[in-house]
Design a protein around this motif. Structure first.
Motif, PDB file in Angstrom:
ATOM      1  N   SER A  16       9.657 -35.151  97.225  1.00 54.86           N
ATOM      2  CA  SER A  16       9.291 -34.282  98.352  1.00 54.86           C
ATOM      3  C   SER A  16       9.565 -32.815  98.045  1.00 54.86           C
ATOM      4  CB  SER A  16      10.058 -34.686  99.615  1.00 54.86           C
ATOM      5  OG  SER A  16       9.651 -35.956 100.038  1.00 54.86           O
ATOM      6  N   ARG A  17      10.675 -32.549  97.369  1.00 55.60           N
ATOM      7  CA  ARG A  17      10.983 -31.169  96.975  1.00 55.60           C
ATOM      8  C   ARG A  17       9.937 -30.624  96.003  1.00 55.60           C
ATOM      9  NH1 ARG A  17      17.365 -31.300  95.536  1.00 55.60           N
ATOM     10  NH2 ARG A  17      18.067 -32.172  97.527  1.00 55.60           N
ATOM     11  N   VAL A  18       9.564 -31.450  95.042  1.00 56.33           N
ATOM     12  CA  VAL A  18       8.544 -31.043  94.076  1.00 56.33           C
ATOM     13  C   VAL A  18       7.230 -30.776  94.816  1.00 56.33           C
ATOM     14  CG1 VAL A  18       7.125 -31.846  92.120  1.00 56.33           C
ATOM     15  CG2 VAL A  18       9.609 -32.162  92.089  1.00 56.33           C
ATOM     16  N   TYR A  19       6.888 -31.631  95.756  1.00 56.43           N
ATOM     17  CA  TYR A  19       5.676 -31.430  96.543  1.00 56.43           C
ATOM     18  C   TYR A  19       5.744 -30.103  97.289  1.00 56.43           C
ATOM     19  CZ  TYR A  19       2.046 -31.963 100.019  1.00 56.43           C
ATOM     20  OH  TYR A  19       0.947 -31.747 100.802  1.00 56.43           O
ATOM     21  N   GLU A  20       6.842 -29.862  97.972  1.00 57.76           N
ATOM     22  CA  GLU A  20       7.003 -28.606  98.731  1.00 57.76           C
ATOM     23  C   GLU A  20       6.941 -27.390  97.816  1.00 57.76           C
ATOM     24  OE1 GLU A  20       7.003 -28.030 102.010  1.00 57.76           O
ATOM     25  OE2 GLU A  20       6.625 -30.186 102.223  1.00 57.76           O
ATOM     26  N   LYS A  50      -1.145 -39.218  92.084  1.00 63.49           N
ATOM     27  CA  LYS A  50      -1.122 -39.582  90.664  1.00 63.49           C
ATOM     28  C   LYS A  50       0.271 -39.392  90.073  1.00 63.49           C
ATOM     29  CE  LYS A  50      -3.590 -38.768  86.333  1.00 63.49           C
ATOM     30  NZ  LYS A  50      -4.747 -38.110  85.711  1.00 63.49           N
ATOM     31  N   LEU A  51       0.935 -38.291  90.443  1.00 67.06           N
ATOM     32  CA  LEU A  51       2.292 -38.040  89.955  1.00 67.06           C
ATOM     33  C   LEU A  51       3.206 -39.209  90.322  1.00 67.06           C
ATOM     34  CD1 LEU A  51       4.405 -36.075  88.695  1.00 67.06           C
ATOM     35  CD2 LEU A  51       4.786 -35.213  91.012  1.00 67.06           C
ATOM     36  N   VAL A  64       8.293 -30.510  84.988  1.00 60.15           N
ATOM     37  CA  VAL A  64       7.427 -31.166  85.963  1.00 60.15           C
ATOM     38  C   VAL A  64       6.193 -30.317  86.250  1.00 60.15           C
ATOM     39  CG1 VAL A  64       8.586 -30.289  88.042  1.00 60.15           C
ATOM     40  CG2 VAL A  64       7.422 -32.482  88.122  1.00 60.15           C
ATOM     41  N   ASN A  65       6.340 -28.992  86.290  1.00 59.68           N
ATOM     42  CA  ASN A  65       5.176 -28.164  86.607  1.00 59.68           C
ATOM     43  C   ASN A  65       4.099 -28.245  85.524  1.00 59.68           C
ATOM     44  OD1 ASN A  65       6.767 -26.639  84.801  1.00 59.68           O
ATOM     45  ND2 ASN A  65       6.013 -24.715  85.636  1.00 59.68           N
ATOM     46  N   VAL A  66       4.488 -28.345  84.268  1.00 61.16           N
ATOM     47  CA  VAL A  66       3.520 -28.459  83.179  1.00 61.16           C
ATOM     48  C   VAL A  66       2.717 -29.748  83.350  1.00 61.16           C
ATOM     49  CG1 VAL A  66       3.268 -28.786  80.678  1.00 61.16           C
ATOM     50  CG2 VAL A  66       4.889 -27.092  81.572  1.00 61.16           C
ATOM     51  N   GLN A  67       3.403 -30.838  83.615  1.00 60.70           N
ATOM     52  CA  GLN A  67       2.733 -32.121  83.774  1.00 60.70           C
ATOM     53  C   GLN A  67       1.897 -32.151  85.049  1.00 60.70           C
ATOM     54  OE1 GLN A  67       5.121 -35.592  82.256  1.00 60.70           O
ATOM     55  NE2 GLN A  67       6.752 -34.048  82.362  1.00 60.70           N
TER      56      GLN A  67
END
Length: 174
Positions: A16-20, A50-51, A64-67
């Motif tokens: 959720s943090r990555v999504y935000e 997909k992630l 994570v941002n690169v992927q």
């Protein structure tokens, strides 16, 4: 990279943090390339799906941002190809060449930009050797004379540079 480990461990809070943190950036990235709110919204949503679905296949060596941006790019291209196919079957063939050329343009520009970023992030000597070889077309012998290093060292730098580029491109294609 700890985000990757947490996501692989099914940590919904980190996901959720990555999504935000990244959903607005992904949306903007896609919107800039397609000029379509619909496609940007769809691709953003599908990218995070997909992630999550492919979390066990994520590389712990890449941020994570690169992927995530690599996935977004691939999802966008897949969606555009599906739209082109849909247009073909609905008799709207005039839209297909536009969609195909848009896909090709996006793929080319993104690939060149990513490769240039990778080259700029290489260690100084490796980058210099690679640029002299690939951009200026100098031979290994000419490079070794110009930089006062052995031809074997030139070969090693070029090999490492190519390996680095291939590994990054492979990770993007996942």
């Amino acid at each position: 990279m700890e985000h990757i480990k947490a996501i692989k461990a099914d940590n919904h809070e980190i996901f959720s943090r990555v999504y935000e943190q990244y959903h607005h950036q992904i949306y903007g990235f896609i919107l800039q390339r397609t000029q379509s709110d619909y496609i940007a919204e769809e691709v953003t949503q599908l990218t995070f799906i997909k992630l999550w679905k492919q979390r066990n296949n994520l590389s712990e060596q890449l941020h994570v941002n690169v992927q995530l941006f690599g996935m977004a790019r691939q999802v966008m291209i897949d969606l555009l190809r599906k739209e082109a196919t849909r247009f073909k079957y609905e008799g709207e063939s005039a839209a297909t060449p536009f969609t195909d050329s848009l896909i090709d343009t996006i793929e080319s520009k993104d690939l060149l930009r990513l490769m240039e970023q990778d080259i700029q992030n290489m260690p100084r000597t490796r980058r210099l050797v690679f640029e002299l070889s690939r951009k200026r077309g100098l031979t290994h012998k000419e490079i070794s004379q110009q930089l006062s290093i052995s031809t074997k060292t030139v070969e090693q730098h070029i090999g490492k540079a190519l390996l680095q580029l291939k590994q990054h491109l492979y990770s993007i294609m996942l």
